[in-house]
Each structure stands twice: as structure tokens, then as C-alpha cells.
Enzyme design. Structure first.
Site, PDB file in Angstrom:
ATOM      1  N   PRO A 106      20.109 -10.209   0.328  1.00 24.88           N
ATOM      2  CA  PRO A 106      19.495 -11.394   0.933  1.00 24.88           C
ATOM      3  C   PRO A 106      18.687 -12.122  -0.141  1.00 24.88           C
ATOM      4  O   PRO A 106      18.115 -11.467  -1.019  1.00 24.88           O
ATOM      5  CB  PRO A 106      18.539 -10.815   1.982  1.00 24.88           C
ATOM      6  CG  PRO A 106      18.581  -9.322   1.842  1.00 24.88           C
ATOM      7  CD  PRO A 106      19.359  -8.979   0.627  1.00 24.88           C
ATOM      8  N   ASP A 137      18.963 -17.108   2.757  1.00 19.91           N
ATOM      9  CA  ASP A 137      18.134 -17.388   3.922  1.00 19.91           C
ATOM     10  C   ASP A 137      17.910 -18.901   3.934  1.00 19.91           C
ATOM     11  O   ASP A 137      16.879 -19.399   3.471  1.00 19.91           O
ATOM     12  CB  ASP A 137      16.802 -16.626   3.772  1.00 19.91           C
ATOM     13  CG  ASP A 137      15.876 -16.841   4.954  1.00 19.91           C
ATOM     14  OD1 ASP A 137      16.208 -17.674   5.818  1.00 19.91           O
ATOM     15  OD2 ASP A 137      14.814 -16.184   4.999  1.00 19.91           O
ATOM     16  N   ARG A 180      11.752  -8.636   6.258  1.00 20.22           N
ATOM     17  CA  ARG A 180      12.374  -9.769   5.545  1.00 20.22           C
ATOM     18  C   ARG A 180      13.853  -9.470   5.259  1.00 20.22           C
ATOM     19  O   ARG A 180      14.207  -8.334   5.001  1.00 20.22           O
ATOM     20  CB  ARG A 180      11.635 -10.025   4.229  1.00 20.22           C
ATOM     21  CG  ARG A 180      10.198 -10.457   4.443  1.00 20.22           C
ATOM     22  CD  ARG A 180       9.300 -10.124   3.266  1.00 20.22           C
ATOM     23  NE  ARG A 180       9.185  -8.688   3.020  1.00 20.22           N
ATOM     24  CZ  ARG A 180       8.471  -7.834   3.742  1.00 20.22           C
ATOM     25  NH1 ARG A 180       7.759  -8.288   4.755  1.00 20.22           N
ATOM     26  NH2 ARG A 180       8.440  -6.547   3.473  1.00 20.22           N
ATOM     27  N   ASP A 209      16.860  -8.809  -4.034  1.00 20.14           N
ATOM     28  CA  ASP A 209      17.028  -9.510  -5.316  1.00 20.14           C
ATOM     29  C   ASP A 209      15.934  -9.218  -6.332  1.00 20.14           C
ATOM     30  O   ASP A 209      16.071  -9.609  -7.496  1.00 20.14           O
ATOM     31  CB  ASP A 209      17.210 -11.026  -5.110  1.00 20.14           C
ATOM     32  CG  ASP A 209      16.040 -11.698  -4.410  1.00 20.14           C
ATOM     33  OD1 ASP A 209      15.040 -11.015  -4.126  1.00 20.14           O
ATOM     34  OD2 ASP A 209      16.124 -12.924  -4.152  1.00 20.14           O
ATOM     35  N   ASP A 210      14.849  -8.563  -5.936  1.00 18.18           N
ATOM     36  CA  ASP A 210      13.737  -8.368  -6.880  1.00 18.18           C
ATOM     37  C   ASP A 210      13.613  -6.921  -7.379  1.00 18.18           C
ATOM     38  O   ASP A 210      12.757  -6.635  -8.205  1.00 18.18           O
ATOM     39  CB  ASP A 210      12.413  -8.809  -6.247  1.00 18.18           C
ATOM     40  CG  ASP A 210      12.153  -8.125  -4.912  1.00 18.18           C
ATOM     41  OD1 ASP A 210      13.101  -7.553  -4.333  1.00 18.18           O
ATOM     42  OD2 ASP A 210      10.996  -8.160  -4.452  1.00 18.18           O
ATOM     43  N   GLU A 295      14.936   0.429   8.445  1.00 20.31           N
ATOM     44  CA  GLU A 295      16.020   1.252   7.888  1.00 20.31           C
ATOM     45  C   GLU A 295      16.530   2.225   8.947  1.00 20.31           C
ATOM     46  O   GLU A 295      17.737   2.406   9.121  1.00 20.31           O
ATOM     47  CB  GLU A 295      15.540   2.013   6.645  1.00 20.31           C
ATOM     48  CG  GLU A 295      15.278   1.140   5.415  1.00 20.31           C
ATOM     49  CD  GLU A 295      13.927   0.427   5.418  1.00 20.31           C
ATOM     50  OE1 GLU A 295      13.180   0.562   6.431  1.00 20.31           O
ATOM     51  OE2 GLU A 295      13.619  -0.257   4.436  1.00 20.31           O
ATOM     52  N   HIS A 322      11.496  -0.180  -6.580  1.00 18.55           N
ATOM     53  CA  HIS A 322      11.160  -1.283  -5.680  1.00 18.55           C
ATOM     54  C   HIS A 322      10.139  -2.191  -6.377  1.00 18.55           C
ATOM     55  O   HIS A 322       8.995  -2.298  -5.968  1.00 18.55           O
ATOM     56  CB  HIS A 322      10.602  -0.686  -4.373  1.00 18.55           C
ATOM     57  CG  HIS A 322      10.280  -1.700  -3.338  1.00 18.55           C
ATOM     58  ND1 HIS A 322       8.996  -2.143  -3.111  1.00 18.55           N
ATOM     59  CD2 HIS A 322      11.075  -2.368  -2.470  1.00 18.55           C
ATOM     60  CE1 HIS A 322       9.018  -3.036  -2.130  1.00 18.55           C
ATOM     61  NE2 HIS A 322      10.264  -3.182  -1.732  1.00 18.55           N
TER      62      HIS A 322
HETATM   63  N1  UDP Z   1      14.047 -12.468   1.708  1.00 18.06           N
HETATM   64  C1  UDP Z   1      14.673 -13.452   2.461  1.00 18.06           C
HETATM   65  N2  UDP Z   1      13.903 -14.325   3.179  1.00 18.06           N
HETATM   66  C2  UDP Z   1      12.533 -14.292   3.165  1.00 18.06           C
HETATM   67  C3  UDP Z   1      11.911 -13.278   2.410  1.00 18.06           C
HETATM   68  C4  UDP Z   1      12.711 -12.383   1.707  1.00 18.06           C
HETATM   69  O1  UDP Z   1      15.894 -13.523   2.461  1.00 18.06           O
HETATM   70  O2  UDP Z   1      11.902 -15.119   3.846  1.00 18.06           O
HETATM   71  C5  UDP Z   1      14.871 -11.535   0.914  1.00 18.06           C
HETATM   72  C6  UDP Z   1      14.394 -11.353  -0.515  1.00 18.06           C
HETATM   73  O3  UDP Z   1      15.014 -12.284  -1.381  1.00 18.06           O
HETATM   74  C7  UDP Z   1      14.791  -9.917  -0.816  1.00 18.06           C
HETATM   75  C8  UDP Z   1      14.689  -9.241   0.555  1.00 18.06           C
HETATM   76  O4  UDP Z   1      14.760 -10.258   1.517  1.00 18.06           O
HETATM   77  O5  UDP Z   1      16.095  -9.808  -1.311  1.00 18.06           O
HETATM   78  C9  UDP Z   1      13.388  -8.456   0.716  1.00 18.06           C
HETATM   79  O6  UDP Z   1      12.297  -9.336   0.573  1.00 18.06           O
HETATM   80  P1  UDP Z   1      11.030  -9.006  -0.327  1.00 18.06           P
HETATM   81  O7  UDP Z   1      11.508  -8.587  -1.662  1.00 18.06           O
HETATM   82  O8  UDP Z   1      10.094 -10.177  -0.260  1.00 18.06           O
HETATM   83  O9  UDP Z   1      10.461  -7.795   0.484  1.00 18.06           O
HETATM   84  P2  UDP Z   1       9.553  -6.574  -0.002  1.00 18.06           P
HETATM   85  O10 UDP Z   1       9.931  -6.233  -1.400  1.00 18.06           O
HETATM   86  O11 UDP Z   1       8.187  -7.095   0.094  1.00 18.06           O
HETATM   87  O12 UDP Z   1       9.883  -5.514   0.968  1.00 18.06           O
HETATM   88 MN    MN Z   2      11.151  -6.843  -2.803  1.00 24.03          MN
END
Ligand code: UDP
Ligand code: MN
Length: 363
Positions: A106, A137, A180, A209-210, A295, A322
């Protein structure tokens, strides 16, 4: 310069010879003088060895040769490409017999999006037989992601679905309040179930993606039978969270928070066989699940703890992290924009301002 010095040594030697004859110097003295001058000459010559020469001419000729060869190389590479395209598609038994890894990512427009997707795509380029399913998104596919995927060199599918307004984090909400990427992961699953009904050998992995992925993790998951699991670094306010393995089986989980959740694991810590995804068409992520149960909402209908396949050396190696990217500061950009001197919008460093603004407004 060296020539002048050598000439000087020669003249000096001849002069010594003449003087010695005239002054009837002892042979020993002449020899000592001769030896001293020769030694000086040798030392001088050695010192010159380390000096740079005036090689501009030389370098230019070399540069010209390199540039000629490079042009030739580009010409040959273009020829190879053309010939390969003209060739009928060939089977590559070693590669295509590998199970395909379907990675569902995502993603959403924000300042770091292009950087995140660039890094991720470069990791994936090193993984054989990988199919990247990118789900934006957003109400439409954005030009940034479309273009990035097109140039990525990867096998990919580009999808999009916007997160429902009531599910989106609002301004000032802490990031953990709402899950998310839920609709996007489900959209990826929907596509797999539509498009891959033939149930080819494969495995499904949800890669945000991060995060940071080692190449090894993809080989660990490739032969997943049902659900494989491994540790995830830097998550849950821990160095790592991990399934705990005893006698080759997962018996509990190493986590600092609610260890009794059905599957207290991060999204990055498991992969599911394509077959299991296809034979369980109802399995999906529940955006309404309580915090920390996202999950589990997907996995609980698919597998039991006893059936989990531990990877990464019985879950003793961290091969995925992560990581989270810092939000870049835009203080100076905004100050310059106020004076009409902002960065050239035609240069694409991140999604266009309008998209960014809209997202920020939604938060
Ligand atoms: N993401 C999305 N829409 C949003 C926020 C996040 O599609 O409004 C995607 C984001 O790019 C990533 C995944 O959902 O691939 C998880 O989000 P994030 O990394 O912000 O979550 P965290 O690491 O805080 O769990
Ligand atoms: Mn993340």
C-alpha cells in the site's frame, strides 16, 4: 628539467676529469667527487618518479578513447536489446520454475513517497521472480507512481483504492489510532483472486513502503506451504519481535504487548502461500479490528499457531526491519515560496503539492 640536470652531471664529470689532470688530484678524491654527484643525480631522479607530469594532452587522448568506447558500448547494448525483443519469448526453466513472490504494497502521496518507492523498487530488482502489486491510497492512479513503475524494470500490477474518509486518521490523531493500508492490502488480495485463479506456485507478502528488507528474507519465504513466519526488527518498541521456536515449532511469541493476541506479529513478519489465499476467498484484513489485531484478523481463518512454518534459522535472524521515515521539514521551502522563490515545481522530488496538501488536510 631532467635533461638539463643530466647535462649538468655530464659537463661536471668532464670538468672534473680535466681539473684532475691539470691539478694532479688524487684518483681517490676524483672518485669521491664523482660518486657524490652521481648519488645526487640518482636521488633527484627518484624524487621525480613520484611527481605528476604535465599529462593534459595524454589525458585528453585517453578521454576521447573512453568516450568513443562508451558510445560503441551503448550502440552494442541497443543492438542487443533490439535483437532480444525480436526473439520469440523463450522459457527460462531455472527462473520460471521458482515460485513467484507476490508483494502487496500500500502507498500514499506524501513528501517521502518517491524516495520510499525508489528504494523499495531497487531492493526488489535483486529478487528473482517477484511480482510487485502496488496499491495506491487514492481515488486515481497518480502520475508519479505510474511513471516510477513504468521505469522500474519490475513485473508489476498498479491498483488504487482510496481509504474511506471515516477510516482515515484525522488531524492530530496519533498514527496508531487507526490501521493504515487496510483497503489497499484487501484490494491486492482481490486482484490475486481474480487474476491468479489458476493457482500457480506462489507466495503473498505484505511489504509496506517504508520498511527495510534484506534480500535473504525473500528466499526464506519463497517455498512457503501455508504461512511462514520470522522476526521483525525495530517494532513494537522492541529491538525485535519474534515467534519463539521449540523443536521446530512456534510455541509462543516474543513481544512486549498483549502476547495473547492470536498472532501477535507485524505485517512484515509473515508470508502466505498463494494457494491458501485462493482457497480461502473470504480471508481479508478487518479495518474495524481492535488495535493490534489487524494481522490476526487475516491469519486466524487461515492457519493455527502449530502450523506456522518458522524461517530465518528457526526465527533467530532479523532479516526485515519496521523502519519509519522521518517527516521532512519544509520550513525554508515555505518561506521561499512566500517570496515566489520556491523549488521549481517542474522538478519532481515528491508528489505534487496539491496532492500533498489534500492529504494533510484529511489528517
Ligand atoms: N498507507 C496508506 N495510506 C495511509 C497511510 C499509510 O496507504 O493513509 C500505507 C503506507 O504507505 C505503508 C502502509 O500503509 O505502506 C503502512 O503505513 P505506515 O508505514 O504509515 O504505518 P506504520 O509503519 O506506522 O505501521
Ligand atoms: Mn511503516
Amino acid at each position: 628539467m631532467d635533461g638539463v640536470f643530466l647535462l649538468f652531471v655530464a659537463i661536471f664529470t668532464a670538468y672534473l676529469g680535466t681539473m684532475a689532470t691539470r691539478m694532479k688530484l688524487k684518483l681517490k678524491t676524483v672518485f669521491v667527487l664523482y660518486f657524490t654527484v652521481s648519488l645526487m643525480g640518482l636521488v633527484y631522479a627518484l624524487m621525480q618518479l613520484g611527481q605528476r607530469c604535465d599529462c593534459t594532452e595524454h589525458d585528453m587522448a585517453k578521454d576521447r578513447a573512453i568516450s568513443r568506447l562508451r558510445d560503441e558500448l551503448h550502440r552494442l547494448q541497443a543492438q542487443i536489446r533490439q535483437l532480444e525483443e525480436a526473439k520469440p519469448p523463450q522459457k527460462q526453466p531455472s527462473k520460471s520454475s521458482l515460485p513467484t513472490i507476490f508483494v502487496i504494497t500500500p502507498t500514499y502521496a506524501r513528501l517521502v513517497q518517491k524516495a520510499e518507492l525508489t528504494r523499495l523498487s531497487h531492493t526488489f530488482l535483486h529478487v528473482p521472480q517477484l511480482h510487485w502489486i502496488v496499491v495506491e491510497d487514492s481515488p486515481q492512479k497518480t502520475p508519479l507512481v505510474t511513471d516510477l513503475l513504468m521505469k522500474s524494470g519490475l513485473t508489476y500490477t498498479h491498483l488504487h483504492v482510496p481509504t474511506a474518509k471515516e477510516r482515515k486518521l484525522q488531524e492530530g490523531d496519533p498514527s496508531w489510532l487507526k490501521p493504515r493500508g487496510v483497503e489497499q492490502r484487501n484490494e491486492g488480495l482481490r486482484w490475486l483472486r481474480e487474476d491468479r485463479r489458476d493457482g500457480q506456485q506462489g507466495v503473498v507478502y505484505f511489504a509496506d513502503d517504508d520498511n527495510t528488507y534484506s534480500l535473504q528474507i525473500f528466499e526464506e519465504m519463497r517455498n512457503t506451504q501455508r504461512v511462514s513466519v520470522w522476526p521483525v526488527g525495530l517494532v513494537g518498541a522492541m529491538k525485535f519481535e519474534s515467534p519463539v521456536v521449540e523443536g521446530g515449532k512456534v510455541v509462543r511469541f516474543h513481544t512486549g504487548w498483549r502476547p495473547n493476541r492470536p498472532f501477535p506479529m507485524d505485517m512484515a513478519g509473515f508470508a502466505v502461500s498463494l494457494k491458501l489465499v485462493l482457497t480461502n476467498p473470504e480471508a481479508c484484513f478487518d479495518g474495524e479490528a481492535p488495535m493490534g489485531f489487524l494481522e490476526s484478523s487475516f491469519l486466524k481463518g487461515l492457519v493455527t499457531m502449530d502450523e506456522l512454518e518458522p524461517k530465518a534459522d528457526n526465527c533467530t535472524k532479523v532479516l526485515v526491519w519496521h523502519t519509519r521515515t522521518e517527516k521532512p521539514k519544509m520550513k525554508r521551502e515555505e518561506a521561499l515560496q512566500a517570496q515566489g522563490l520556491g523549488s521549481d515545481p517542474a522538478v519532481e522530488a515528491s508528489p505534487e503539492r496539491k496532492v500533498q496538501q489534500r492529504r494533510d488536510d484529511n489528517r
